[in-house]
Design a protein around this motif. Structure first.
Motif, PDB file in Angstrom:
ATOM      1  N   THR A 232      21.143  45.603  34.490  1.00 37.88           N
ATOM      2  CA  THR A 232      21.740  45.230  35.776  1.00 37.88           C
ATOM      3  C   THR A 232      21.932  46.435  36.688  1.00 37.88           C
ATOM      4  OG1 THR A 232      23.981  45.401  34.834  1.00 37.88           O
ATOM      5  CG2 THR A 232      22.896  43.250  34.770  1.00 37.88           C
TER       6      THR A 232
ATOM      7  N   TYR B 183      19.029  46.490  38.941  1.00 34.89           N
ATOM      8  CA  TYR B 183      19.080  45.441  39.965  1.00 34.89           C
ATOM      9  C   TYR B 183      20.071  45.796  41.063  1.00 34.89           C
ATOM     10  CZ  TYR B 183      16.146  42.075  37.488  1.00 34.89           C
ATOM     11  OH  TYR B 183      15.072  41.429  36.903  1.00 34.89           O
ATOM     12  N   SER B 184      21.190  46.423  40.706  1.00 33.87           N
ATOM     13  CA  SER B 184      22.201  46.750  41.712  1.00 33.87           C
ATOM     14  C   SER B 184      21.740  47.854  42.648  1.00 33.87           C
ATOM     15  CB  SER B 184      23.508  47.158  41.025  1.00 33.87           C
ATOM     16  OG  SER B 184      23.326  48.341  40.264  1.00 33.87           O
TER      17      SER B 184
ATOM     18  N   ARG C   2      21.115  39.098  35.976  1.00 33.61           N
ATOM     19  CA  ARG C   2      20.807  40.122  36.983  1.00 33.61           C
ATOM     20  C   ARG C   2      22.027  40.604  37.754  1.00 33.61           C
ATOM     21  NH1 ARG C   2      15.675  38.181  40.412  1.00 33.61           N
ATOM     22  NH2 ARG C   2      17.170  36.586  41.075  1.00 33.61           N
ATOM     23  N   ASN C   3      23.193  40.301  37.298  1.00 33.93           N
ATOM     24  CA  ASN C   3      24.434  40.748  37.911  1.00 33.93           C
ATOM     25  C   ASN C   3      25.291  41.403  36.834  1.00 33.93           C
ATOM     26  OD1 ASN C   3      27.525  39.872  38.361  1.00 33.93           O
ATOM     27  ND2 ASN C   3      26.591  40.374  40.339  1.00 33.93           N
TER      28      ASN C   3
END
Length: 273
Positions: free
Chosen positions: A99, A102-103, A190-191
């Protein structure tokens, strides 16, 4: 007399062919890239440090209190039992390893460099699993050396693999699987907060919930039985010295990350980065 062709209609000179690059993006290079990314994150080293410190502290306390257990505790359990707490750090490490990209948006660069998303998933899973397995094996080695003087003659019996090597190997395997569960949730959700919550829920909350139904009567026994297939229960089966369900525990531990990573691979094929 000949007429000169306009400048815009003249044939352009062919551009010189560029030599082919000798470099190719192999799977090994993808693994090396993931290795560099993981080990250059401060969060990785903090997570590993917490795992090592917590595991060693609990092992030392259990070894010091071993005589108060009335001889019912196998010495090797002083090494592997801290896994009940360090499993959360392992799972969270696996989640943030995914993640975090993704961030920051780095995942787009990763998928641009390697369009085969399954290769990225496999490489990240391999790296996270290997790092956690190596860290756990090193932690066990230090814990064995530190607790040996405390346990003395009541220490681990190395001549009996079922009371020594098998539980330790299962503990290393279990910690790697906990980290891969976090990787699977990381790619699926994804978080960061969501992936960590899901990982903690499966590893820690669900076992507590299922154990509550022990007192609910026979009609609710199926929930208790399902709880035996949760990762933590499987790890306990696999690391029990001379246990009868070691293979069942190993297979259950492997099934959880396998299912999550397969789901993550299917999601990566259909979703945008």
């Amino acid at each position: 007399m000949t007429t000169a062709a306009p400048a815009g209609t003249r044939d352009a000179a062919p551009a010189p062919a560029r030599p082919a690059s000798p470099y190719r993006l192999s799977f090994g290079r993808v693994v090396r890239s993931e290795w560099i990314k993981l080990l250059t994150l401060r969060s990785t080293w903090w997570s590993l440090a917490v795992t090592v410190a917590l595991s060693l502290a609990i092992s030392l306390m259990m070894a010091s209190a071993a005589r108060d257990f009335g001889g019912g505790l196998s010495p090797v359990m002083t090494i592997v039992m801290p896994m009940q707490f360090t499993m959360l750090v392992a799972g969270i490490l696996g989640a943030i390893a995914v993640t975090g990209e993704y961030s920051t948006g780095m995942i787009r660069s990763t998928f641009t460099a390697e369009p085969h998303r399954g290769a990225v998933l496999a490489a990240k899973a391999i790296v996270v699993g290997v790092v956690m397995a190596l860290a756990t094996a090193l932690t066990y080695l230090v814990a064995i050396l530190l607790t040996a003087p405390i346990l003395g003659s009541a220490g681990i019996d190395w001549s009996d693999p079922a009371q020594s090597w098998t539980p330790l190997a299962a503990g290393v395997f279990a910690m790697a699987m906990f980290a891969l569960i976090g990787v699977g949730f990381g790619f699926l959700i994804r978080n960061g907060a969501g992936a960590i919550a899901a990982t903690v829920g499966v590893l820690f909350v669900l076992p507590i919930v299922t154990n509550m139904f022990v007192f609910a009567g026979e009609s609710w026994q199926w929930i208790v039985d399902l709880g035996q297939y949760l990762p933590m229960a499987a790890a306990q089966m696999a690391t029990t010295p001379a246990g009868d369900d070691v293979l069942r525990g190993i297979l259950t531990l492997a099934a959880w990350p396998a299912a999550l990573l397969l789901g993550a691979w299917a999601a990566l094929r259909t979703r945008d980065a």
